[in-house]
Design a protein around this motif. Structure first.
Motif, PDB file in Angstrom:
ATOM      1  N   ILE A   1       0.848  -1.059   0.012  1.00  0.00           N
ATOM      2  CA  ILE A   1       0.023   0.010   0.016  1.00  0.00           C
ATOM      3  C   ILE A   1       0.893   1.290   0.046  1.00  0.00           C
ATOM      4  CG2 ILE A   1      -0.121   0.033   2.419  1.00  0.00           C
ATOM      5  CD1 ILE A   1      -2.913   1.033  -0.077  1.00  0.00           C
ATOM      6  N   HIS A   2       1.898   1.217   0.630  1.00  0.00           N
ATOM      7  CA  HIS A   2       2.900   2.462   0.531  1.00  0.00           C
ATOM      8  C   HIS A   2       3.895   2.280  -0.296  1.00  0.00           C
ATOM      9  CE1 HIS A   2       0.824   3.701   4.093  1.00  0.00           C
ATOM     10  NE2 HIS A   2       0.933   2.638   4.777  1.00  0.00           N
ATOM     11  N   LEU A   3       4.068   1.334  -1.156  1.00  0.00           N
ATOM     12  CA  LEU A   3       5.191   1.230  -2.368  1.00  0.00           C
ATOM     13  C   LEU A   3       4.369   1.229  -3.776  1.00  0.00           C
ATOM     14  CD1 LEU A   3       6.926  -1.771  -0.689  1.00  0.00           C
ATOM     15  CD2 LEU A   3       7.619   0.608  -0.458  1.00  0.00           C
ATOM     16  N   PRO A   4       4.113   2.457  -4.386  1.00  0.00           N
ATOM     17  CA  PRO A   4       3.434   2.370  -5.341  1.00  0.00           C
ATOM     18  C   PRO A   4       3.843   1.717  -6.598  1.00  0.00           C
ATOM     19  CG  PRO A   4       4.404   4.514  -4.882  1.00  0.00           C
ATOM     20  CD  PRO A   4       4.735   3.807  -3.678  1.00  0.00           C
ATOM     21  N   ALA A   5       5.082   1.819  -6.813  1.00  0.00           N
ATOM     22  CA  ALA A   5       5.599   1.158  -7.947  1.00  0.00           C
ATOM     23  C   ALA A   5       5.838  -0.335  -7.937  1.00  0.00           C
ATOM     24  CB  ALA A   5       7.279   1.440  -8.306  1.00  0.00           C
ATOM     25  N   THR A   6       5.849  -0.734  -6.618  1.00  0.00           N
ATOM     26  CA  THR A   6       5.716  -2.235  -6.345  1.00  0.00           C
ATOM     27  C   THR A   6       4.079  -2.647  -6.506  1.00  0.00           C
ATOM     28  OG1 THR A   6       7.401  -2.429  -4.797  1.00  0.00           O
ATOM     29  CG2 THR A   6       6.299  -4.239  -4.799  1.00  0.00           C
ATOM     30  N   GLN A   7       3.397  -1.740  -6.046  1.00  0.00           N
ATOM     31  CA  GLN A   7       1.938  -2.153  -6.253  1.00  0.00           C
ATOM     32  C   GLN A   7       1.335  -2.122  -7.527  1.00  0.00           C
ATOM     33  OE1 GLN A   7      -0.806   0.549  -4.139  1.00  0.00           O
ATOM     34  NE2 GLN A   7      -2.102  -0.935  -3.412  1.00  0.00           N
ATOM     35  N   ASN A   8       1.943  -1.208  -8.395  1.00  0.00           N
ATOM     36  CA  ASN A   8       1.579  -1.158  -9.659  1.00  0.00           C
ATOM     37  C   ASN A   8       1.909  -2.403 -10.471  1.00  0.00           C
ATOM     38  OD1 ASN A   8       0.164   1.107  -9.425  1.00  0.00           O
ATOM     39  ND2 ASN A   8       1.914   2.440 -10.197  1.00  0.00           N
ATOM     40  N   LEU A   9       2.969  -2.972 -10.302  1.00  0.00           N
ATOM     41  CA  LEU A   9       3.705  -3.887 -10.971  1.00  0.00           C
ATOM     42  C   LEU A   9       2.752  -5.330 -10.534  1.00  0.00           C
ATOM     43  CD1 LEU A   9       5.922  -5.038 -12.556  1.00  0.00           C
ATOM     44  CD2 LEU A   9       7.373  -5.474 -10.818  1.00  0.00           C
ATOM     45  N   SER A  10       2.417  -5.410  -9.141  1.00  0.00           N
ATOM     46  CA  SER A  10       1.767  -6.473  -8.784  1.00  0.00           C
ATOM     47  C   SER A  10       0.431  -6.482  -9.342  1.00  0.00           C
ATOM     48  CB  SER A  10       1.581  -6.452  -6.972  1.00  0.00           C
ATOM     49  OG  SER A  10       0.578  -7.484  -6.689  1.00  0.00           O
ATOM     50  N   ALA A  11      -0.205  -5.376  -9.808  1.00  0.00           N
ATOM     51  CA  ALA A  11      -1.617  -5.275 -10.258  1.00  0.00           C
ATOM     52  C   ALA A  11      -1.217  -5.561 -11.680  1.00  0.00           C
ATOM     53  CB  ALA A  11      -1.962  -3.706 -10.201  1.00  0.00           C
ATOM     54  N   GLU A  12      -0.272  -5.435 -12.432  1.00  0.00           N
ATOM     55  CA  GLU A  12      -0.209  -5.613 -13.851  1.00  0.00           C
ATOM     56  C   GLU A  12       0.009  -7.295 -13.801  1.00  0.00           C
ATOM     57  OE1 GLU A  12       3.002  -3.100 -15.267  1.00  0.00           O
ATOM     58  OE2 GLU A  12       1.961  -1.358 -14.976  1.00  0.00           O
ATOM     59  N   ASN A  13       0.926  -7.879 -13.218  1.00  0.00           N
ATOM     60  CA  ASN A  13       1.395  -9.334 -13.304  1.00  0.00           C
ATOM     61  C   ASN A  13       1.054 -10.025 -12.014  1.00  0.00           C
ATOM     62  OD1 ASN A  13       2.764  -8.956 -16.089  1.00  0.00           O
ATOM     63  ND2 ASN A  13       3.977  -7.791 -14.711  1.00  0.00           N
ATOM     64  N   PRO A  14      -0.186 -10.066 -11.526  1.00  0.00           N
ATOM     65  CA  PRO A  14      -0.516 -10.875 -10.200  1.00  0.00           C
ATOM     66  C   PRO A  14      -0.024 -12.186 -10.391  1.00  0.00           C
ATOM     67  CG  PRO A  14      -2.463 -10.704 -11.679  1.00  0.00           C
ATOM     68  CD  PRO A  14      -1.345  -9.752 -12.400  1.00  0.00           C
ATOM     69  N   ALA A  15       0.244 -12.797 -11.458  1.00  0.00           N
ATOM     70  CA  ALA A  15       0.670 -14.209 -11.476  1.00  0.00           C
ATOM     71  C   ALA A  15       2.084 -14.558 -11.206  1.00  0.00           C
ATOM     72  CB  ALA A  15       0.228 -15.008 -12.768  1.00  0.00           C
ATOM     73  N   VAL A  16       2.933 -13.404 -11.184  1.00  0.00           N
ATOM     74  CA  VAL A  16       4.427 -13.531 -10.863  1.00  0.00           C
ATOM     75  C   VAL A  16       4.434 -13.403  -9.511  1.00  0.00           C
ATOM     76  CG1 VAL A  16       6.783 -12.289 -11.462  1.00  0.00           C
ATOM     77  CG2 VAL A  16       5.056 -12.202 -12.982  1.00  0.00           C
ATOM     78  N   LEU A  17       5.182 -14.525  -8.823  1.00  0.00           N
ATOM     79  CA  LEU A  17       5.689 -14.264  -7.269  1.00  0.00           C
ATOM     80  C   LEU A  17       6.569 -13.290  -7.052  1.00  0.00           C
ATOM     81  CD1 LEU A  17       4.912 -15.913  -4.964  1.00  0.00           C
ATOM     82  CD2 LEU A  17       7.163 -17.446  -5.455  1.00  0.00           C
ATOM     83  N   PHE A  18       5.962 -12.690  -5.971  1.00  0.00           N
ATOM     84  CA  PHE A  18       6.854 -11.470  -5.459  1.00  0.00           C
ATOM     85  C   PHE A  18       8.097 -12.289  -4.482  1.00  0.00           C
ATOM     86  CE2 PHE A  18       7.572  -8.774  -1.708  1.00  0.00           C
ATOM     87  CZ  PHE A  18       8.228  -7.613  -2.233  1.00  0.00           C
ATOM     88  N   PRO A  19       9.313 -11.513  -4.816  1.00  0.00           N
ATOM     89  CA  PRO A  19      10.317 -12.165  -4.047  1.00  0.00           C
ATOM     90  C   PRO A  19      10.529 -11.474  -2.834  1.00  0.00           C
ATOM     91  CG  PRO A  19      11.356 -10.622  -5.616  1.00  0.00           C
ATOM     92  CD  PRO A  19       9.679 -10.736  -5.819  1.00  0.00           C
ATOM     93  N   ALA A  20       9.727 -11.895  -1.716  1.00  0.00           N
ATOM     94  CA  ALA A  20       9.635 -11.157  -0.468  1.00  0.00           C
ATOM     95  C   ALA A  20      10.813 -11.517   0.321  1.00  0.00           C
ATOM     96  CB  ALA A  20       8.424 -11.961   0.218  1.00  0.00           C
ATOM     97  N   GLU A  21      11.426 -12.596   0.254  1.00  0.00           N
ATOM     98  CA  GLU A  21      12.727 -12.808   1.200  1.00  0.00           C
ATOM     99  C   GLU A  21      13.675 -11.830   0.889  1.00  0.00           C
ATOM    100  OE1 GLU A  21      16.044 -16.414   1.756  1.00  0.00           O
ATOM    101  OE2 GLU A  21      14.399 -16.730   0.399  1.00  0.00           O
TER     102      GLU A  21
END
Length: 613
Positions: A443-463
């Motif tokens: 919610i506080h990371l706009p670029a990351t949030q936009n990328l997540s919305a564009e490619n929801p199937a791609v797993l986020f490298p949280a580690e």
């Protein structure tokens, strides 16, 4: 002497065409006293016009009138005599005004040259620009007011005159600072060292002091040139010299702020160690040392290296901008696509905000950059790699957050309590981000949030992202550990009404108890005007709290003002002006940053006016 006889002497005086300006104030259109006439007629300027009078007594003066002027003026009677008397007085007054007007014009010309010199110095312009300014003035005068051209032409603005004026104005400001420092109850210093275009090490020393009435003063104390080594001992010698020149009391020195270089902060051979030994020898308590908070924040950012992202970004930017043809083609390419931006930005590591701005621009132009590189037969596989894009988006968001935090710390006159509040707030934000990223909340990371919305199937490298946040949080804890040690003192200064009385020093406890239970003072407290609040606080009831506030208000939280002045120095002493002397550089910087107004009227009165040739 009667009125009629006085008129004759007015006429005699009007015959003299060489009236000295020093005597013009003695002449008036009203009847003169015998003493005034004696002083005027005894000057050499009149002796060749008037017959000498042996003794200046009324009898002798009347005899002179009877023998020399009686036949001419006694025939005038009634209105004719009154008209002649008025004409003689008017003639003398006009003659007087000629000298007065010329003196005023000369004084105005000198004042004008001082003001132009001040503008040239404060704007960082070459001293020879005074001659160009004069040409502009004459050109304007010819078109707008031709009859005044001689007046403008009388203003001396030659390079040598501008140089002298700047020296005199700088000296006047320094004298004002010397007088101001005598009123300080406490003061602090901020120091930084850099090299100019001639590789001369220049040490900037700024002072911030407070008077008993909480009048704040922040000025350039000195620019000291270091011709040889720049060890802690060398820097201490220059600081000591500055203290002596300003006649500063060591017992009033509250703190010293540096950039954290070894020559500054070394406890044995550095400036801080040497200053503490000096304080100990004088029987004084050790100084409060402040490591520039902006430098600390910039050092914290270095844990987010992420070379896997930065190397690719820098490589692509350099490929586009290294050659003029490719650069122009890329700009045209963006123009055809009607892109929101017209170019990419170069990355400069030493600039605090550079990385965040470069990454933001690169991220927003990523599709265009990838397409252009393909058109140039250059393939960069990372630009289409989903995991790499995650890293780019996350790093872009984090560096932008750090840039915003950096900007909050910047600025002149910042109080240490306000800067400390920003630091604590950012640490809380890091804690919040850490929890949210672990839950894949952006919610506080706009670029990351936009990328997540564009490619929801791609797993986020949280580690890796969580690891980066934890490293940044740990680095902040280490870097600002010393500042947290003084948290209670800072909090007491920031808001004495919420300070814990039990944890306060004994000297503050009774005063805090009285202050926190005084409704009138509590109602008048405004956190955004701390200085005004403490200035109005009764000294007889709260002497220790006021003293504490004075010390804390002088603290420099950063060396921002030094960095800003060094930027001015780079514009002043360029390769084209490399022969600018250290003294003239000092005066130009002083006039560029000072908040004091030079006393130009005093400077003008101390010198003889000469017209320009």
């Amino acid at each position: 002497m009667d009125k009629d006889s006085a008129a004759v002497f007015f006429h005699s005086l009007s015959l003299c065409s060489t009236l000295p300006a020093s005597l013009s104030h003695l002449i008036s259109p009203t009847p003169l006293t015998l003493l005034q006439l004696q002083r005027i007629l005894s000057t050499p300027a009149f002796t060749h016009r008037l017959e000498a009078v042996a003794v200046f007594k009324e009898y002798n003066l009347r005899r002179h009138y009877d023998s020399r002027h009686k036949d001419k003026y006694d025939s005038l009677q009634g209105q004719m005599r009154a008209d002649k008397l008025s004409k003689l007085k008017s003639g003398l007054l006009a003659q007087q005004n000629t000298f007065v007007r010329q003196a005023q014009l000369n004084q105005s010309s000198v004042r004008a040259s001082f003001r132009v010199a001040q503008l040239i110095a404060s704007s960082g312009k070459p001293f020879t620009d005074g001659e160009f300014v004069k040409k502009c003035m004459n050109a304007v005068a010819e078109e707008v007011c031709p009859e005044k051209k001689d007046v403008f032409n009388a203003v001396s603005l030659s390079a040598s005159t501008i140089t002298r004026r700047i020296e005199e104005i700088g000296g006047n400001v320094f004298v004002q600072l010397q007088q101001k420092t005598k009123e300080f109850e406490f003061f602090s210093l901020a120091l930084d060292e850099s090299t100019d275009v001639q590789d001369t090490a220049q040490l900037l020393i700024f002072i911030r002091g407070v008077s008993a009435n909480f009048e704040m003063c922040e000025e350039l104390a000195a620019l000291q040139s270091l011709k040889g080594t720049t060890t802690g001992e060398d820097i201490f010698g220059k600081v000591y010299q500055t203290m002596e020149e300003l006649d500063l009391d060591w017992s009033k020195l509250a703190s010293i702020t540096t950039d954290g270089a070894p020559s500054m902060v070394g406890m044995s051979r550095g400036l801080i160690g040497r200053m503490n030994r000096e304080m100990e020898e004088r029987g004084l308590t050790a100084l409060l040392q402040v490591h520039c908070l902006i430098h600390q924040q910039a050092l914290c950012c270095k844990v987010l290296t992420w070379d896997s992202v930065m190397k690719v970004v820098v490589s692509c930017i350099n490929f586009i901008r290294a050659k003029g043809l490719k650069h122009r083609q890329f700009q045209e390419f963006l123009s055809e696509l009607e892109s929101a931006h017209g170019d990419v930005l170069y990355y400069t590591e030493v600039r605090w905000l550079s990385r965040g701005r470069v990454l933001r621009r690169f991220y927003e132009l990523l599709p265009e950059i990838n397409a252009f590189l393909h058109s140039q037969n250059k393939t960069v596989p990372e630009l289409t790699d989903p995991e790499w894009k995650w890293h780019l988006a996350f790093l872009t968001d984090m560096t932008e957050m750090l840039n915003s935090f950096n900007l909050q710390l910047q600025g002149q006159g910042k109080l240490i309590c306000d800067m400390y509040s920003h630091i604590k707030a950012f640490e809380v934000k890091l804690e919040l981000l850490l929890r949210q990223v672990k839950k894949h909340s952006f919610i506080h990371l706009p670029a990351t949030q936009n990328l997540s919305a564009e490619n929801p199937a791609v797993l986020f490298p949280a580690e890796k992202c969580v690891e980066a946040l934890e490293m940044l949080k740990a680095e902040f804890g280490v870097r600002f550990r010393e500042l947290h040690v003084h948290a209670k003192e800072i909090r007491l200064f920031q808001n004495p009404f919420v300070a814990d009385i039990d944890e306060a020093q004994p000297s503050y406890q009774f005063e805090l108890a009285e202050l926190q239970n005084c409704d009138v003072l509590k109602d008048g407290f405004k956190p955004n005007s701390l200085i005004d609040f403490y200035a109005a606080l009764p000294n007889d009831r709260f002497p220790n709290i006021r003293k504490h506030a004075m010390k804390m208000s002088t603290l420099f939280g950063s060396t921002y003002i030094c960095e800003q002045t060094f930027s001015r120095m780079k514009l002043l002493k360029t390769p084209m002006r490399s022969r600018l002397t250290d003294e003239h550089l000092h005066q130009c910087l002083r006039l560029a940053v000072t908040r004091m107004e030079p006393d130009i009227q005093l400077l003008t009165s101390q010198m003889q006016a000469h017209s320009s040739h």
